[in-house]
Write a protein that holds these residues in place. Structure first.
Motif, PDB file in Angstrom:
ATOM      1  N   THR A 275       0.840  -1.195   0.000  1.00  0.00           N
ATOM      2  CA  THR A 275       0.000   0.000   0.000  1.00  0.00           C
ATOM      3  C   THR A 275       0.874   1.244   0.000  1.00  0.00           C
ATOM      4  O   THR A 275       1.875   1.318   0.730  1.00  0.00           O
ATOM      5  CB  THR A 275      -0.930   0.012   1.225  1.00  0.00           C
ATOM      6  OG1 THR A 275      -1.740  -1.169   1.221  1.00  0.00           O
ATOM      7  CG2 THR A 275      -1.843   1.225   1.184  1.00  0.00           C
ATOM      8  N   ILE A 276       0.493   2.226  -0.823  1.00  0.00           N
ATOM      9  CA  ILE A 276       1.236   3.483  -0.953  1.00  0.00           C
ATOM     10  C   ILE A 276       0.345   4.623  -0.479  1.00  0.00           C
ATOM     11  O   ILE A 276      -0.833   4.712  -0.870  1.00  0.00           O
ATOM     12  CB  ILE A 276       1.663   3.713  -2.410  1.00  0.00           C
ATOM     13  CG1 ILE A 276       2.609   2.604  -2.880  1.00  0.00           C
ATOM     14  CG2 ILE A 276       2.326   5.075  -2.568  1.00  0.00           C
ATOM     15  CD1 ILE A 276       2.985   2.703  -4.338  1.00  0.00           C
ATOM     16  N   ASP A 277       0.891   5.497   0.359  1.00  0.00           N
ATOM     17  CA  ASP A 277       0.181   6.695   0.813  1.00  0.00           C
ATOM     18  C   ASP A 277       0.443   7.813  -0.190  1.00  0.00           C
ATOM     19  O   ASP A 277       1.545   8.374  -0.246  1.00  0.00           O
ATOM     20  CB  ASP A 277       0.646   7.094   2.214  1.00  0.00           C
ATOM     21  CG  ASP A 277      -0.270   8.128   2.842  1.00  0.00           C
ATOM     22  OD1 ASP A 277      -0.644   9.090   2.153  1.00  0.00           O
ATOM     23  OD2 ASP A 277      -0.613   7.969   4.032  1.00  0.00           O
ATOM     24  N   LEU A 278      -0.552   8.131  -1.006  1.00  0.00           N
ATOM     25  CA  LEU A 278      -0.398   9.158  -2.039  1.00  0.00           C
ATOM     26  C   LEU A 278      -0.303  10.552  -1.439  1.00  0.00           C
ATOM     27  O   LEU A 278       0.375  11.432  -1.986  1.00  0.00           O
ATOM     28  CB  LEU A 278      -1.572   9.086  -3.020  1.00  0.00           C
ATOM     29  CG  LEU A 278      -1.783   7.749  -3.737  1.00  0.00           C
ATOM     30  CD1 LEU A 278      -3.040   7.806  -4.592  1.00  0.00           C
ATOM     31  CD2 LEU A 278      -0.580   7.405  -4.598  1.00  0.00           C
ATOM     32  N   GLU A 279      -1.002  10.753  -0.331  1.00  0.00           N
ATOM     33  CA  GLU A 279      -1.038  12.076   0.288  1.00  0.00           C
ATOM     34  C   GLU A 279       0.347  12.526   0.734  1.00  0.00           C
ATOM     35  O   GLU A 279       0.750  13.675   0.516  1.00  0.00           O
ATOM     36  CB  GLU A 279      -2.003  12.029   1.469  1.00  0.00           C
ATOM     37  CG  GLU A 279      -2.144  13.332   2.203  1.00  0.00           C
ATOM     38  CD  GLU A 279      -3.047  13.178   3.411  1.00  0.00           C
ATOM     39  OE1 GLU A 279      -3.536  14.197   3.894  1.00  0.00           O
ATOM     40  OE2 GLU A 279      -3.248  12.032   3.864  1.00  0.00           O
ATOM     41  N   ASP A 280       1.099  11.623   1.357  1.00  0.00           N
ATOM     42  CA  ASP A 280       2.443  11.976   1.807  1.00  0.00           C
ATOM     43  C   ASP A 280       3.316  12.421   0.641  1.00  0.00           C
ATOM     44  O   ASP A 280       4.096  13.374   0.749  1.00  0.00           O
ATOM     45  CB  ASP A 280       3.091  10.777   2.504  1.00  0.00           C
ATOM     46  CG  ASP A 280       2.423  10.466   3.837  1.00  0.00           C
ATOM     47  OD1 ASP A 280       1.646  11.304   4.310  1.00  0.00           O
ATOM     48  OD2 ASP A 280       2.688   9.375   4.386  1.00  0.00           O
ATOM     49  N   ARG A 281       3.188  11.737  -0.460  1.00  0.00           N
ATOM     50  CA  ARG A 281       4.028  12.057  -1.620  1.00  0.00           C
ATOM     51  C   ARG A 281       3.602  13.367  -2.279  1.00  0.00           C
ATOM     52  O   ARG A 281       4.430  14.090  -2.833  1.00  0.00           O
ATOM     53  CB  ARG A 281       3.967  10.915  -2.638  1.00  0.00           C
ATOM     54  CG  ARG A 281       4.414   9.585  -2.059  1.00  0.00           C
ATOM     55  CD  ARG A 281       4.503   8.500  -3.093  1.00  0.00           C
ATOM     56  NE  ARG A 281       4.981   7.254  -2.496  1.00  0.00           N
ATOM     57  CZ  ARG A 281       5.689   6.335  -3.122  1.00  0.00           C
ATOM     58  NH1 ARG A 281       6.018   6.500  -4.383  1.00  0.00           N
ATOM     59  NH2 ARG A 281       6.081   5.234  -2.497  1.00  0.00           N
ATOM     60  N   TYR A 282       2.329  13.646  -2.217  1.00  0.00           N
ATOM     61  CA  TYR A 282       1.820  14.842  -2.875  1.00  0.00           C
ATOM     62  C   TYR A 282       2.178  16.110  -2.101  1.00  0.00           C
ATOM     63  O   TYR A 282       2.360  17.178  -2.693  1.00  0.00           O
ATOM     64  CB  TYR A 282       0.311  14.737  -3.037  1.00  0.00           C
ATOM     65  CG  TYR A 282      -0.289  15.798  -3.921  1.00  0.00           C
ATOM     66  CD1 TYR A 282      -0.028  15.824  -5.288  1.00  0.00           C
ATOM     67  CD2 TYR A 282      -1.112  16.783  -3.384  1.00  0.00           C
ATOM     68  CE1 TYR A 282      -0.580  16.802  -6.102  1.00  0.00           C
ATOM     69  CE2 TYR A 282      -1.671  17.761  -4.180  1.00  0.00           C
ATOM     70  CZ  TYR A 282      -1.394  17.768  -5.539  1.00  0.00           C
ATOM     71  OH  TYR A 282      -1.936  18.733  -6.343  1.00  0.00           O
ATOM     72  N   LEU A 283       2.291  16.026  -0.770  1.00  0.00           N
ATOM     73  CA  LEU A 283       2.488  17.215   0.044  1.00  0.00           C
ATOM     74  C   LEU A 283       3.951  17.543   0.314  1.00  0.00           C
ATOM     75  O   LEU A 283       4.269  18.671   0.657  1.00  0.00           O
ATOM     76  CB  LEU A 283       1.759  17.054   1.385  1.00  0.00           C
ATOM     77  CG  LEU A 283       0.237  16.933   1.311  1.00  0.00           C
ATOM     78  CD1 LEU A 283      -0.345  16.767   2.696  1.00  0.00           C
ATOM     79  CD2 LEU A 283      -0.374  18.134   0.612  1.00  0.00           C
ATOM     80  N   THR A 284       4.844  16.578   0.194  1.00  0.00           N
ATOM     81  CA  THR A 284       6.232  16.833   0.540  1.00  0.00           C
ATOM     82  C   THR A 284       6.895  17.803  -0.433  1.00  0.00           C
ATOM     83  O   THR A 284       6.586  17.818  -1.629  1.00  0.00           O
ATOM     84  CB  THR A 284       7.025  15.515   0.572  1.00  0.00           C
ATOM     85  OG1 THR A 284       8.390  15.791   0.874  1.00  0.00           O
ATOM     86  CG2 THR A 284       6.945  14.796  -0.756  1.00  0.00           C
ATOM     87  N   TRP A 285       7.817  18.604   0.102  1.00  0.00           N
ATOM     88  CA  TRP A 285       8.544  19.530  -0.769  1.00  0.00           C
ATOM     89  C   TRP A 285       9.567  18.803  -1.636  1.00  0.00           C
ATOM     90  O   TRP A 285      10.102  19.379  -2.591  1.00  0.00           O
ATOM     91  CB  TRP A 285       9.254  20.599   0.059  1.00  0.00           C
ATOM     92  CG  TRP A 285      10.398  20.100   0.901  1.00  0.00           C
ATOM     93  CD1 TRP A 285      10.349  19.743   2.204  1.00  0.00           C
ATOM     94  CD2 TRP A 285      11.754  19.894   0.482  1.00  0.00           C
ATOM     95  NE1 TRP A 285      11.581  19.319   2.643  1.00  0.00           N
ATOM     96  CE2 TRP A 285      12.472  19.411   1.597  1.00  0.00           C
ATOM     97  CE3 TRP A 285      12.438  20.064  -0.721  1.00  0.00           C
ATOM     98  CZ2 TRP A 285      13.819  19.096   1.548  1.00  0.00           C
ATOM     99  CZ3 TRP A 285      13.788  19.755  -0.772  1.00  0.00           C
ATOM    100  CH2 TRP A 285      14.466  19.279   0.345  1.00  0.00           C
ATOM    101  N   LYS A 286       9.833  17.534  -1.341  1.00  0.00           N
ATOM    102  CA  LYS A 286      10.806  16.760  -2.117  1.00  0.00           C
ATOM    103  C   LYS A 286      10.259  16.342  -3.484  1.00  0.00           C
ATOM    104  O   LYS A 286      10.944  15.671  -4.253  1.00  0.00           O
ATOM    105  CB  LYS A 286      11.238  15.531  -1.321  1.00  0.00           C
ATOM    106  CG  LYS A 286      11.948  15.862  -0.021  1.00  0.00           C
ATOM    107  CD  LYS A 286      12.351  14.605   0.717  1.00  0.00           C
ATOM    108  CE  LYS A 286      12.979  14.918   2.063  1.00  0.00           C
ATOM    109  NZ  LYS A 286      14.243  15.660   1.917  1.00  0.00           N
ATOM    110  N   HIS A 287       9.032  16.711  -3.760  1.00  0.00           N
ATOM    111  CA  HIS A 287       8.417  16.488  -5.075  1.00  0.00           C
ATOM    112  C   HIS A 287       8.392  14.996  -5.438  1.00  0.00           C
ATOM    113  O   HIS A 287       8.791  14.591  -6.540  1.00  0.00           O
ATOM    114  CB  HIS A 287       9.153  17.280  -6.156  1.00  0.00           C
ATOM    115  CG  HIS A 287       8.312  17.541  -7.378  1.00  0.00           C
ATOM    116  ND1 HIS A 287       7.140  18.259  -7.334  1.00  0.00           N
ATOM    117  CD2 HIS A 287       8.462  17.173  -8.679  1.00  0.00           C
ATOM    118  CE1 HIS A 287       6.620  18.326  -8.534  1.00  0.00           C
ATOM    119  NE2 HIS A 287       7.396  17.674  -9.374  1.00  0.00           N
ATOM    120  N   ALA A 288       7.929  14.197  -4.493  1.00  0.00           N
ATOM    121  CA  ALA A 288       7.801  12.760  -4.747  1.00  0.00           C
ATOM    122  C   ALA A 288       6.614  12.439  -5.634  1.00  0.00           C
ATOM    123  O   ALA A 288       6.462  11.292  -6.065  1.00  0.00           O
ATOM    124  CB  ALA A 288       7.666  12.010  -3.417  1.00  0.00           C
TER     125      ALA A 288
END
Length: 696
Positions: A275-288
């Motif tokens: 399972t992947i958390d899309l929200e974490d990737r969308y909000l980080t400044w690291k542009h994941a």
């Protein structure tokens, strides 16, 4: 925006509660980031004129040179070349990527969030428990009870002291917020693209130690079942699948990926899931949300074209906003160009000191400012263009890995006009035809002995391709070779599937009688050549053999006298590819290495030609010397009189073994026998004749 995020923006920034896309960030996306698109196509490279030729001849040579593909072009013709280069298993790709300075992928051996501290740069994640359950103590083992877990709280906390001076100042004016640049709590509509590349060491669930995998994906309430495209008996399958979802954050923040094993009878079994958390990737400044390419290519026809919705300068400004830094500034031009970010200076010459040697055309790579901004972005530690390795787990076997997946996820704002998806469909094999003409053999060892004590061999050849031994073919037999020479003029035709970019044969086989469906197998493009001595009452004797790759062939010799085993010591850079040469003719030695060292046992004259399926139809040719006997026409070989099957021709055996060598002895013996018979008959009849003459 400069006034809002300029002075004092280096203070602590964070977030309280869940937030998505603020008005401030939308204004950044709309004005600072802009709506720039990739640049125009790079002009074709011009070549210097050729002297001492007419203009017409010069134009013709130029056109032929431009249209002729480089042999290495096929190696980097699609996205999969970047994947295999990242795996580091192909030295040819390593060489080509380095020579051409091509953009590369970063391979993460674990989940992406583990490589970046779970993307906790903006917020923490706290599990929420049921109100009627007491929180477990530190001594309890089962502290993550699924029954007590009801959700997640995502946010950041900032605790700071309030001084007397701050209190007095707050009575006069509203105090400044320590959490700045926070978006509103509106639902964010996004486009989610999941690229599943391959599976690694999936746990076998079928009888015989294999698995028939397919993918099942869920994002929010939307699911996608790919069971119709299951792969047969693949522990390390190449999926090459892209799944696109229209999602709303935070509602659809969980992306679940499951691998199933297809069963013909009964329900399908779950291999494992992740399972992947899309929200974490969308909000980080690291542009994941979208891995940042290492090169800013604006040529839309280039397969490595920039694929983000934000250009490098806009992306750098967005990162500065999210981190509470002043906006970046650029000074100078060309090699003196400098970029200032949060008090640090970045110079263009530090990043492109060797660009004059390796860098392509400037128009292909975009402006200097964008390129420098891209270098700075990578220096700050953003997520590069990548694929990650995710471990699969199964609830029935908790804590035990069930295999891994290579994949990556792209997340784009719905209103930002996302670019077209990347084509990662598995490579398709190409229908090819290999034609091998066996002309002659020279100096083949003689393994038999005839009734007259002479050494000889009944020579014939078997040739097959790697993984296709059952489709192997053999020549007719050159009987009673007394010198090791064999004449054949025999054509062999092999149709096969070939992966051009990977340089592999593709076969579909059943490895057991219990296997209902064929599985795809990739083999190295090897050709096996074997020279035999034909025997009637026992198995045929293998006199010599050789094998070599069709894409790295030892160069043949023009004459049999020059043919030696040393050609197999030819370095790789001097070897020949039949794919490039199309047709090769010459002598190759065969050997016997059963005792550990190679011993020369003969020389084979072959002509090897490879054609596409279309070319084979245009130039038909039959096997052996059968019709259509064309391209080229093969005449029956001019073999010596000794070459025939002795059991079917006893009179010919007498003529060759006895008459041709001892005919004068036979004639002399016959005349002597006649003379003896005449004398004996004369002596026998003389008394009677004399009696009759004397006494009447």
């Amino acid at each position: 925006i400069n006034a809002e995020y300029g002075e004092g923006s280096d203070k602590a920034s964070g977030m309280l509660g869940m937030w998505y896309g603020s008005t401030a960030l939308r204004s950044i996306n709309g004005s600072i980031l802009g709506s720039e698109t990739a640049g125009s196509k790079a002009p074709a490279e011009t070549k210097s004129s050729i002297s001492k030729l007419s203009r017409k001849e010069t134009r013709k040579l130029k056109q032929e040179d431009e249209n002729k593909p480089h042999p290495d072009d096929v190696l980097v013709s699609d996205w999969w070349s970047k994947y295999y280069h990242a795996l580091g298993k192909d030295e040819r790709l390593t060489r080509v990527f380095k020579q051409r300075n091509l953009p590369t992928l970063t391979m993460y051996e674990y989940e992406l969030e583990k490589e970046y501290n779970m993307f906790r740069d903006l917020m923490e994640v706290i599990k929420l428990q049921r109100p009627d359950n007491e929180l477990p103590s530190d001594f309890e083992v089962d502290s993550d009870d699924d029954d007590a877990h009801v959700g997640l709280f995502k946010g950041s906390f900032k605790i700071y002291p309030i001084t007397e001076e701050m209190h007095k100042k707050a009575e006069k004016e509203h105090p400044a917020l320590l959490f700045k640049n926070l978006p509103c709590n509106d639902v964010e509509r996004v486009i989610v693209r999941l690229y599943v590349i391959a599976g690694i060491n999936l746990t076998p669930l079928d009888f015989g130690g294999s698995v028939d995998p397919y993918l099942w994906i869920k994002c929010g309430k939307e699911t996608k079942n790919d069971s119709a495209n299951y792969l047969t008996r693949q522990i390390n399958p190449e999926f090459g699948k892209m799944f696109e979802f229209d999602a709303h954050l935070p509602r659809d923040s969980q992306l679940q990926i499951m691998v199933y094993d297809h069963d013909l009878i009964g329900s399908d079994d779950v291999v494992g899931s992740t399972t992947i958390d899309l929200e974490d990737r969308y909000l980080t400044w690291k542009h994941a949300a979208c891995g940042v390419s290492k090169q800013y290519i604006v040529d839309k026809e280039n397969k490595d074209c920039w694929r983000d919705t934000i250009k490098p300068i806009g992306l750098l400004k967005k990162i500065c906003v999210l981190r509470g830094w002043p906006q970046p500034t650029f000074k100078g031009k060309g090699s003196t160009l400098r970029c200032y970010v949060n008090g640090s200076e970045y110079k263009m010459k530090y990043f492109e000191s060797n660009r004059a040697k390796k860098g392509p055309d400037d128009k292909t790579f975009g402006s200097d400012e964008h390129r420098l901004a891209l270098y700075v972005i990578h220096e700050l530690g953003v997520v590069p263009e990548h694929f990650e390795t995710r471990t699969l787990f199964n609830e029935d076997c908790p804590g035990i890995p069930q295999g891994k997946l290579h994949l990556w996820v792209d997340i784009f704002p719905w209103d930002r006009n996302p670019p077209p998806p990347i084509n990662i469909l598995p490579r398709e094999s190409q229908k090819m035809c290999l034609r091998v003409i066996v002309w002659n053999t020279i100096d083949v060892i003689l393994s038999d002995e005839n009734i007259m004590g002479e050494r000889m061999s009944d020579i014939f050849l078997k040739i097959h391709l790697e993984g296709m031994k059952k489709q192997g073919q053999e020549t007719d037999i050159h009987f009673r070779s007394l010198t090791g020479e064999g004449n054949f003029n025999w054509r062999m035709v092999y149709d096969f599937d070939y992966l051009m970019a990977e340089q592999k044969f593709v076969t579909y086989q059943r490895k057991s009688i219990f296997q209902l469906e064929k599985e795809m197998i990739k083999e190295d493009p090897l050709i096996h050549i074997e020279v035999y001595d034909y025997d009637i009452f026992s198995s045929n004797d293998l006199l010599g053999w050789t094998e070599f790759s069709l894409v790295a062939m030892p160069p043949p010799t023009k004459t049999a006298k020059e043919c030696e085993l040393s050609i197999y010591d030819t370095p790789d850079e001097d070897r020949i590819s039949i794919i490039d040469k199309k047709k090769i003719k010459g002598f190759w030695p065969v050997y016997d290495d059963s005792l550990g060292e190679r011993e020369l046992t003969g020389k084979v004259e072959l002509e090897i030609e490879i054609l596409t399926e279309e070319e084979a139809l245009e130039k038909p040719a039959g096997q052996g010397r059968s019709e259509p006997n064309e391209n080229p026409t093969l005449e029956p070989p001019d073999r010596p009189n000794t070459s025939f099957n002795w059991f079917l021709n006893p009179l010919m055996v007498f003529k060759i073994l006895i008459w041709d060598k001892y005919k004068w002895y036979i004639i002399g013996a016959f005349l002597i026998a006649l003379l003896i018979a005449f004398v004996a008959l004369l002596i026998y009849t003389s008394p009677g004749a004399m009696t009759n003459a004397l006494f009447g």
